[in-house]
Design a protein around this motif. Structure first.
Motif, PDB file in Angstrom:
ATOM      1  N   LEU A  29       0.839  -1.198   0.000  1.00  0.00           N
ATOM      2  CA  LEU A  29       0.000   0.000   0.000  1.00  0.00           C
ATOM      3  C   LEU A  29       0.874   1.248   0.000  1.00  0.00           C
ATOM      4  O   LEU A  29       2.026   1.209   0.422  1.00  0.00           O
ATOM      5  CB  LEU A  29      -0.907   0.017   1.233  1.00  0.00           C
ATOM      6  N   PRO A  30       0.334   2.387  -0.454  1.00  0.00           N
ATOM      7  CA  PRO A  30       1.071   3.650  -0.314  1.00  0.00           C
ATOM      8  C   PRO A  30       1.361   3.957   1.157  1.00  0.00           C
ATOM      9  O   PRO A  30       0.649   3.499   2.053  1.00  0.00           O
ATOM     10  CB  PRO A  30       0.114   4.682  -0.927  1.00  0.00           C
ATOM     11  N   TYR A  31       2.379   4.755   1.366  1.00  0.00           N
ATOM     12  CA  TYR A  31       2.882   4.987   2.724  1.00  0.00           C
ATOM     13  C   TYR A  31       1.804   5.510   3.662  1.00  0.00           C
ATOM     14  O   TYR A  31       1.573   4.954   4.738  1.00  0.00           O
ATOM     15  CB  TYR A  31       4.056   5.959   2.642  1.00  0.00           C
ATOM     16  N   GLU A  32       1.137   6.584   3.286  1.00  0.00           N
ATOM     17  CA  GLU A  32       0.129   7.167   4.166  1.00  0.00           C
ATOM     18  C   GLU A  32      -1.072   6.245   4.343  1.00  0.00           C
ATOM     19  O   GLU A  32      -1.685   6.212   5.407  1.00  0.00           O
ATOM     20  CB  GLU A  32      -0.321   8.533   3.637  1.00  0.00           C
ATOM     21  N   GLN A  33      -1.405   5.486   3.307  1.00  0.00           N
ATOM     22  CA  GLN A  33      -2.531   4.568   3.453  1.00  0.00           C
ATOM     23  C   GLN A  33      -2.200   3.442   4.421  1.00  0.00           C
ATOM     24  O   GLN A  33      -3.084   2.948   5.135  1.00  0.00           O
ATOM     25  CB  GLN A  33      -2.928   3.987   2.094  1.00  0.00           C
ATOM     26  N   ARG A  34      -0.939   3.040   4.492  1.00  0.00           N
ATOM     27  CA  ARG A  34      -0.541   2.033   5.482  1.00  0.00           C
ATOM     28  C   ARG A  34      -0.773   2.548   6.902  1.00  0.00           C
ATOM     29  O   ARG A  34      -1.251   1.819   7.782  1.00  0.00           O
ATOM     30  CB  ARG A  34       0.933   1.658   5.281  1.00  0.00           C
ATOM     31  N   ILE A  35      -0.458   3.812   7.099  1.00  0.00           N
ATOM     32  CA  ILE A  35      -0.671   4.408   8.430  1.00  0.00           C
ATOM     33  C   ILE A  35      -2.161   4.479   8.742  1.00  0.00           C
ATOM     34  O   ILE A  35      -2.600   4.154   9.850  1.00  0.00           O
ATOM     35  CB  ILE A  35      -0.008   5.794   8.494  1.00  0.00           C
ATOM     36  N   ARG A  36      -2.963   4.891   7.757  1.00  0.00           N
ATOM     37  CA  ARG A  36      -4.408   5.000   7.990  1.00  0.00           C
ATOM     38  C   ARG A  36      -5.032   3.629   8.257  1.00  0.00           C
ATOM     39  O   ARG A  36      -5.944   3.508   9.078  1.00  0.00           O
ATOM     40  CB  ARG A  36      -5.086   5.675   6.799  1.00  0.00           C
TER      41      ARG A  36
END
Length: 317
Positions: free
Chosen positions: A259-266
């Motif tokens: 997943l994209p970086y920020e989506q992994r965090i979300r």
């Protein structure tokens, strides 16, 4: 050009750097200028004085001087609205990015003078409070658009009381940062299963006792309706067929690979919320950070979401 001039002037106004709280406003940091109504009033008094002097009209001259004295007194009163006012503390509960952050300011005064209509502004957001003795808490709703630590800008405290002819204002620049959680992914997949099934929540069959039943909700399967207890209680009751006994899992950064970086965090933020709501004991493992051990509760949830919020803004290697 006018906006650039205002920004340049503000850089020279006190305070010029963030400062620790509490902060008390004194005469060295309070500024006073006439409002548009005050400029009109000054022009009107000037015209009255010229007319009275030209026609040697003593009553007109006396009236103009009385009005000028009232205007001067209102200038002092506006200054005293802020002088001695103290900003004691600032606090806000962390919220997900995109949700307004409710900033609370504790104001107090120690000289016993009432302060009516003190306006507090942070950017385009304003609120008005009055102090009639002791202290008061003001609240501002600040917009949040990104996770992490939100540095506070200058706060403007101002007043145009009592006559609205002048505006007195002062700046407070708290050396404080507020936490903003990452916004949880709206449609995240179910929680990942532990690698060893020993930590997996196990289903437990429940009977038809009253404490094993709940009210019917639209969408419940008809087979789950407990007809006999429903008839006794004259309302539809549904049998909770399964209930987790508990369980433990570790939410790992590697579970979101691809997943994209920020989506992994979300997504991890959503899984933290889901695990907390399900009553599970969970931990969190992030890159370049010590793992957060398994736990549960509001303090543990805050610790996990804080760790996610403070991840670097750029992708880790």
């Amino acid at each position: 050009m006018w906006d650039a001039l205002i920004r340049r002037a503000r850089r020279w106004m006190r305070p010029r750097a963030p400062e620790p709280l509490p902060v008390q406003l004194d005469r060295h940091r309070i500024y006073v200028l006439p409002t548009a109504g005050g400029l009109f009033f000054a022009g009107l008094i000037g015209a009255m004085l010229l007319t009275a002097l030209n026609f040697n009209n003593n009553p007109g001259l006396l009236l103009a001087l009385l009005l000028a004295g009232a205007a001067h007194t209102s200038l002092l009163a506006a200054h005293l609205q802020l002088s001695g006012l103290r900003v004691e503390a600032i606090a806000a509960e962390p919220v997900p990015a995109g949700t307004p952050l409710h900033l609370r300011l504790a104001l107090a005064e120690s000289d016993g003078r009432p302060r009516i209509g003190v306006q507090i502004a942070c950017g385009d957001v304003t609120t008005t409070v009055s102090l009639t003795g002791g202290s008061v808490t003001a609240e501002l709703a600040l917009a949040t658009d990104r996770r992490g630590l939100l540095p506070l800008p200058r706060l403007t405290l101002s007043s145009i009381q009592p006559l609205g002819l002048v505006r007195a204002w002062a700046y407070v620049w708290p050396a404080q940062q507020l936490l903003v959680y990452p916004a949880a992914e709206p449609h995240a997949p179910p929680l990942p299963l532990p690698t060893n099934l020993q930590g997996l929540p196990q289903p437990e069959r429940l009977g038809e006792d009253v404490h094993h039943l709940r009210d019917y909700r639209p969408g419940d399967a008809p087979r789950l309706i407990a007809w006999k207890p429903s008839a006794r209680h004259e309302t539809l009751l549904v049998r909770d067929a399964e209930q987790p006994r508990g369980g433990e899992l570790v939410l790992d950064w590697q579970h979101t690979a691809g997943l994209p970086y920020e989506q992994r965090i979300r997504r991890l933020a959503r899984w933290v919320e889901m695990a907390e709501q399900a009553g599970l004991r969970y931990g969190l493992r992030l890159p370049a950070q010590p793992p957060i051990p398994v736990g549960q509760g509001d303090a543990h949830r805050h610790r996990c979401l804080r760790a996610l919020a403070l991840l670097p803004q750029e992708a880790l290697p």
